[in-house]
Design an enzyme around this catalytic site. Structure first.
Site, PDB file in Angstrom:
ATOM      1  N   HIS A  67       0.842  -1.210   0.000  1.00 38.57           N
ATOM      2  CA  HIS A  67       0.000   0.000   0.000  1.00 38.57           C
ATOM      3  C   HIS A  67       0.875   1.256   0.000  1.00 38.57           C
ATOM      4  O   HIS A  67       0.666   2.177  -0.806  1.00 38.57           O
ATOM      5  CB  HIS A  67      -0.911  -0.022   1.232  1.00 38.57           C
ATOM      6  CG  HIS A  67      -1.717   1.218   1.432  1.00 38.57           C
ATOM      7  ND1 HIS A  67      -3.069   1.291   1.162  1.00 38.57           N
ATOM      8  CD2 HIS A  67      -1.368   2.453   1.877  1.00 38.57           C
ATOM      9  CE1 HIS A  67      -3.500   2.504   1.428  1.00 38.57           C
ATOM     10  NE2 HIS A  67      -2.489   3.236   1.866  1.00 38.57           N
ATOM     11  N   GLU A  68       1.861   1.295   0.914  1.00 38.58           N
ATOM     12  CA  GLU A  68       2.736   2.466   0.997  1.00 38.58           C
ATOM     13  C   GLU A  68       3.610   2.603  -0.249  1.00 38.58           C
ATOM     14  O   GLU A  68       3.890   3.722  -0.698  1.00 38.58           O
ATOM     15  CB  GLU A  68       3.605   2.382   2.249  1.00 38.58           C
ATOM     16  CG  GLU A  68       2.828   2.425   3.551  1.00 38.58           C
ATOM     17  CD  GLU A  68       1.974   3.676   3.680  1.00 38.58           C
ATOM     18  OE1 GLU A  68       2.418   4.761   3.251  1.00 38.58           O
ATOM     19  OE2 GLU A  68       0.852   3.562   4.200  1.00 38.58           O
ATOM     20  N   HIS A  71       1.915   4.625  -2.935  1.00 36.73           N
ATOM     21  CA  HIS A  71       2.120   6.078  -2.796  1.00 36.73           C
ATOM     22  C   HIS A  71       3.507   6.485  -3.299  1.00 36.73           C
ATOM     23  O   HIS A  71       3.657   7.463  -4.044  1.00 36.73           O
ATOM     24  CB  HIS A  71       1.997   6.491  -1.329  1.00 36.73           C
ATOM     25  CG  HIS A  71       0.639   6.312  -0.735  1.00 36.73           C
ATOM     26  ND1 HIS A  71      -0.499   6.866  -1.282  1.00 36.73           N
ATOM     27  CD2 HIS A  71       0.235   5.643   0.376  1.00 36.73           C
ATOM     28  CE1 HIS A  71      -1.540   6.551  -0.529  1.00 36.73           C
ATOM     29  NE2 HIS A  71      -1.122   5.814   0.471  1.00 36.73           N
TER      30      HIS A  71
END
Length: 368
Positions: A67-68, A71
Site C-alpha cells: 500500500h505504501e 504512494h
C-alpha cells in the site's frame, strides 16, 4: 514519533523501517487468528490456528508495505524524493520529502494506496476461490481479503491525514487554487472524523467492548493529533510565505582561516562570538564549514596540532543557497542534510549566513 524503529532493508531504493509498536499489531493479528479461524474452520488442531494467525500477520505486513509503495512509486514518478517507509501500530507511513507540485499529482499519489489495497484484496479473493485449494489457504486468503478491503475503505474517509483526506485536499486545491486553504479544510475534516472515532470508542467502552473501544480511542487520538499538527504546519508555512533567504540571513560573516589550529579557532572565535559554526576560507576562497559538530569528534588533546582545514566539512553546493531563494527552501535543505547553517552566496561572492537559530529568532520577533 518513530525514534524506536529499526532499519530492515530497502525496496526500490527506499529505506524500510519497522517501529517497535508494529510488533503489538503483529501479536494482536496472530492472537485474533486464534479466535477467528476456529469459527471458520472448526475441529482443527490448536497449533494450526496459531500458524494461520502468524501467516496472516506476516501477509498483513506485506499488504501494508505494498500500500505504501503505491504512494511512493507515484511520488517518485513526479520526482518527489522519499525519505523512508515506516511500519507502526496504525499501519504504515511513507515519509515524502516534498508536497505534490499540482492537485493532479496530489490526487494520484493519494489514491494509489487505496487502489493497491483493493487490488491486493481482489488477489486474495482469487486465491480463496482457487478450486482444490487447501482449506487453511482459503481461510487465510478470505481473512486478508476482508482486511485489505476494509483498509481501503477506511483510508478513503475524506479527512486528513488519511488518503481520502489527501484526495479531498487535491479537489479543494484544484477548486480554490490555494494549497494552504485546501490543507486547512482537509485537516479540519480529519479532526472531525477523529472526534467521531473517539466518541465511538467511548460508546464501546460503556457497552463493555473494551478492546474495540480502546482501539477506536487510540486511532482517533492519533488522527486528531496528526491533523492538528498539519493545521499548525500550514499556519507556519503561511507566515513565511514571501520571505527570501536574504531577508533572514546574517550579512556580517566571520570566517576562519583553514591554516589556524583548532585551539585558536575555539579561543578566538567560538568562545568569543558564541556561534555554533563558521565558514572556512583559504587564500580568500570558501573551502568549507567548521561547526561544533565536527569539533566534538576531535579529542581536546589534539586541538593544538590539528588545523581547521583538516577537520572542517568540505564545502559543497548543498551547503550554499542564493539570497533570492524562499526561506522554506533553506529550511528544507537544512533539515534534509542535517545542517545547522548554509552559506548565502551570489555567484562568487559570499553574502551572508542563514542558520536555524537565526530563522527561529526572526520569526519570533516577527510575531510579536
Amino acid at each position: 514519533m518513530f525514534g524506536n524503529s529499526w532499519h530492515i532493508g530497502r525496496i526500490f531504493g527506499i529505506p524500510l523501517r519497522v517501529h517497535i509498536s508494529w510488533f503489538l499489531v503483529f501479536a494482536l493479528v496472530a492472537w485474533q487468528g486464534r479466535s477467528y479461524f476456529p469459527y471458520v474452520l472448526p475441529q482443527f488442531p490448536s497449533w494450526e490456528y496459531w500458524t494461520m494467525g502468524i501467516v496472516a500477520a506476516l501477509l498483513l505486513f506485506a499488504s501494508v508495505l505494498v500500500h505504501e509503495l503505491g504512494h511512493c512509486l507515484v511520488a517518485l514518478r513526479y520526482r518527489i524524493p522519499i525519505a523512508q517507509i515506516t511500519l507502526f501500530i496504525f499501519g504504515g507511513m511513507a515519509q515524502i520529502r516534498r508536497e505534490a507540485p499540482t492537485p493532479k499529482a496530489e490526487f494520484l499519489i493519494a489514491i494509489a494506496g487505496p487502489i493497491v489495497s483493493v487490488g491486493v484484496g481482489v488477489g486474495f479473493w482469487l486465491f480463496a476461490a482457487l478450486p482444490g485449494a487447501p482449506p487453511e489457504m482459503t481461510a487465510v486468503s478470505e481473512h486478508l481479503r476482508n482486511i485489505n478491503l476494509m483498509l481501503a475503505i477506511f483510508n478513503l474517509v475524506p479527512g486528513y491525514p488519511l488518503d481520502g483526506g489527501r484526495v479531498l485536499r487535491a479537489a479543494l486545491w484544484a477548486w480554490s487554487k490555494n494549497f494552504h486553504k485546501a490543507t486547512r479544510q482537509a485537516a479540519r475534516a480529519g479532526q472531525g472524523f477523529a472526534v467521531l472515532l473517539m466518541l465511538v470508542g467511548a460508546w464501546d467502552l460503556v457497552a463493555g467492548l473494551a478492546i474495540g473501544g480502546v482501539w477506536f480511542l487510540l486511532i482517533g487520538a492519533f488522527l486528531y493529533t496528526a491533523a492538528h499538527n498539519t493545521h499548525r504546519q500550514v499556519a507556519f508555512q503561511e507566515s513565511v510565505t514571501g520571505l527570501r533567504v536574504g531577508d533572514v540571513m546574517t550579512s556580517e560573516v566571520v570566517v576562519l582561516e583553514a591554516g589556524m589550529t583548532l585551539d585558536e579557532a575555539v579561543d578566538n572565535y567560538f568562545l568569543r562570538f558564541g556561534y555554533g559554526g563558521f565558514p572556512v576560507v583559504h587564500n580568500g576562497r570558501l573551502v568549507g564549514m567548521l561547526t561544533l559538530k565536527e569539533l566534538k569528534t576531535i579529542p581536546r588533546s589534539q586541538w593544538g596540532t590539528l588545523t581547521v582545514g583538516e577537520v572542517m566539512a568540505p564545502h559543497s553546493l548543498q551547503a550554499e543557497i542564493h539570497p533570492d531563494e524562499p526561506i522554506t527552501a533553506a529550511m528544507e535543505r537544512m533539515f534534509h542534510d542535517d545542517r545547522s547553517r548554509l552559506v548565502v552566496r551570489d555567484g562568487d561572492k559570499v553574502r551572508g549566513l542563514v542558520t536555524r537559530s537565526g530563522i527561529a529568532r526572526f520569526l519570533d520577533l516577527r510575531q510579536r
